[in-house]
Design a protein around this motif. Sequence first.
Motif, mmCIF file in Angstrom:
data_model
loop_
_atom_site.group_PDB
_atom_site.id
_atom_site.type_symbol
_atom_site.label_atom_id
_atom_site.label_comp_id
_atom_site.label_asym_id
_atom_site.label_seq_id
_atom_site.Cartn_x
_atom_site.Cartn_y
_atom_site.Cartn_z
ATOM 1 N N UNK A 31 0.818 -1.222 0.000
ATOM 2 C CA UNK A 31 0.000 0.000 0.000
ATOM 3 C C UNK A 31 0.851 1.270 0.000
ATOM 4 N N UNK A 32 2.184 1.122 0.010
ATOM 5 C CA UNK A 32 3.045 2.302 0.017
ATOM 6 C C UNK A 32 3.709 2.560 -1.341
ATOM 7 N N UNK A 33 4.088 1.483 -2.027
ATOM 8 C CA UNK A 33 4.789 1.693 -3.303
ATOM 9 C C UNK A 33 4.122 0.991 -4.471
ATOM 10 N N UNK A 34 3.095 0.185 -4.202
ATOM 11 C CA UNK A 34 2.359 -0.461 -5.285
ATOM 12 C C UNK A 34 2.956 -1.750 -5.803
ATOM 13 N N UNK A 35 4.143 -2.146 -5.329
ATOM 14 C CA UNK A 35 4.723 -3.426 -5.750
ATOM 15 C C UNK A 35 3.814 -4.570 -5.342
ATOM 16 N N UNK A 36 3.717 -5.578 -6.195
ATOM 17 C CA UNK A 36 2.847 -6.716 -5.901
ATOM 18 C C UNK A 36 3.655 -8.002 -5.850
ATOM 19 N N UNK A 37 3.112 -8.983 -5.116
ATOM 20 C CA UNK A 37 3.848 -10.216 -4.842
ATOM 21 C C UNK A 37 2.939 -11.424 -4.970
ATOM 22 N N UNK A 38 3.562 -12.581 -5.200
ATOM 23 C CA UNK A 38 2.797 -13.814 -5.382
ATOM 24 C C UNK A 38 2.333 -14.414 -4.064
ATOM 25 N N UNK A 39 2.999 -14.078 -2.956
ATOM 26 C CA UNK A 39 2.570 -14.630 -1.665
ATOM 27 C C UNK A 39 2.658 -13.566 -0.570
ATOM 28 N N UNK A 40 1.894 -13.789 0.488
ATOM 29 C CA UNK A 40 1.786 -12.799 1.563
ATOM 30 C C UNK A 40 3.093 -12.647 2.330
ATOM 31 N N UNK A 41 3.858 -13.743 2.463
ATOM 32 C CA UNK A 41 5.115 -13.656 3.217
ATOM 33 C C UNK A 41 6.112 -12.729 2.526
ATOM 34 N N UNK A 42 6.127 -12.747 1.185
ATOM 35 C CA UNK A 42 7.019 -11.842 0.441
ATOM 36 C C UNK A 42 6.617 -10.388 0.655
ATOM 37 N N UNK A 43 5.319 -10.143 0.713
ATOM 38 C CA UNK A 43 4.837 -8.776 0.983
ATOM 39 C C UNK A 43 5.242 -8.330 2.389
ATOM 40 N N UNK A 44 5.112 -9.232 3.362
ATOM 41 C CA UNK A 44 5.485 -8.904 4.741
ATOM 42 C C UNK A 44 6.957 -8.502 4.822
ATOM 43 N N UNK A 45 7.814 -9.299 4.173
ATOM 44 C CA UNK A 45 9.251 -8.992 4.166
ATOM 45 C C UNK A 45 9.512 -7.676 3.437
ATOM 46 N N UNK A 46 8.837 -7.463 2.313
ATOM 47 C CA UNK A 46 9.021 -6.234 1.537
ATOM 48 C C UNK A 46 8.671 -4.996 2.350
ATOM 49 N N UNK A 47 7.608 -5.058 3.123
ATOM 50 C CA UNK A 47 7.166 -3.893 3.902
ATOM 51 C C UNK A 47 8.228 -3.433 4.895
ATOM 52 N N UNK A 48 9.092 -4.356 5.288
ATOM 53 C CA UNK A 48 10.163 -3.996 6.222
ATOM 54 C C UNK A 48 11.182 -3.058 5.597
ATOM 55 N N UNK A 49 11.209 -2.986 4.266
ATOM 56 C CA UNK A 49 12.064 -2.008 3.587
ATOM 57 C C UNK A 49 11.573 -0.603 3.931
ATOM 58 N N UNK A 50 10.256 -0.432 3.953
ATOM 59 C CA UNK A 50 9.670 0.876 4.264
ATOM 60 C C UNK A 50 9.766 1.202 5.758
ATOM 61 N N UNK A 51 9.540 0.199 6.596
ATOM 62 C CA UNK A 51 9.514 0.456 8.038
ATOM 63 C C UNK A 51 10.914 0.396 8.657
ATOM 64 N N UNK A 52 11.851 -0.258 7.955
ATOM 65 C CA UNK A 52 13.190 -0.440 8.515
ATOM 66 C C UNK A 52 13.263 -1.522 9.570
ATOM 67 N N UNK A 53 12.177 -2.254 9.730
ATOM 68 C CA UNK A 53 12.118 -3.292 10.758
ATOM 69 C C UNK A 53 13.037 -4.467 10.422
ATOM 70 N N UNK A 54 13.815 -4.895 11.417
ATOM 71 C CA UNK A 54 14.667 -6.084 11.292
ATOM 72 C C UNK A 54 14.475 -6.908 12.563
#
Length: 392
Positions: free
Chosen positions: A145-168
């Motif tokens: 919902x921040x950059x519009x990138x789409x993924x084949x599975x929910x886990x990939x989206x979860x990991x991707x969102x950490x790029x925006x939040x900086x969460x590790x």
Amino acid sequence: MNTCDICKKNFTQKSKLVVHMRFHTGEKPFSCDQCEKYFSTNRDLTVHKRIHTGEKPYSCDQCEKTFRQSCDLTKHKRIHTGDKPYSCDQCEKTFRQSCDLTKHKRIHTGDKPYSCDQCEKTFRQSSDLTRHKRIHTGDKPYSCDQCGNSFTNSSSLTVHKRIHTGEKPFSCDQCEKTFKEGSNLTKHKRTHTGKKPYSCDQCEKSFSLNRDLTVHKRIHTGEKPFSCDQCEKTFRQSNELTNHKRIHHTGEKPYSCDQCGNTFATSSELTRHKRFHIGENPYSCDQCEKTFKSGWELAVHESIHTGEKPYSCELCDKHYISGLELSRHEKSPGHLEMIKSCNKVPPFVSISLIKCEEVYIKEEIKEEEIFDEDPLSIQMRADNIDPLSIEM
């Protein structure tokens, strides 16, 4: 007793047998009035509707997470208690859920009951098959919902969102490094333990990453699946192709040093360069404790202990520790004279070299024209370091 005449299962109540029979017939009499999905039981429909309403009536009394189903809450609580009531009778691993044990057992049996109807690949889990099918359909139902990138599975989206939040959220208990994915932490820990669980069945070398084993096997098979669209050279790894294009075709050097302004074609070259400023030598030999600025310097040094010389000349069978040393040998006047006398032209030598004595002695052969450089040699040449100068 109420018995299923298809699979012979027994049920104490006839109503349960009726519900069970729907798994055989495929009957789904209960439909959602919002998305038209169908279900075999009214209970499944009730749980499904909570997706639309957002209702999560079951909450954890320790961390306040909420769930749509009571069974999900029960499974979740085992994270807090550490309870793993399901154990494998072959390797003694334990699991929080029975379905995880069922999936695990397929590792031992080799059972892969889910098959793709387009390419015949088989999978241990239905979820793996569902994700795989999206390769064929191109479906990417999970979008950021921040950059519009789409993924084949929910886990990939979860990991991707950490790029925006900086969460590790995954941290190493030995060096405090943090990671976005648990799998990366697992791989990192092997640098501390030295564990290399992936071994080659042809030469017994072992690797900490399965990816590294896959690339290594291409040495044995000769496979080079990545080809340059400008000069038709082929490479074992995609990053070798990227580096090749920057060095020989585009001249691009996107990585710059913030201390001296020098620019580099690859990030690894910049990393190694920075160590000259700070004097860091992070790679140490486990046999003599000497330290080095880069992994390839360590690799060259270790060849003294192992005696390994994997690069050989096709004409005289001499062996060398790197492709760069082999290149120097192949350019030497004595070697070129041997080519001329035996009337054999290996693929790394230009035809013009043997046309006449004046040409082949005087002509300078560029390194990139005579052999397909291995990554080790590319790094040596980039840093302008003679492999023979490395302290042995």
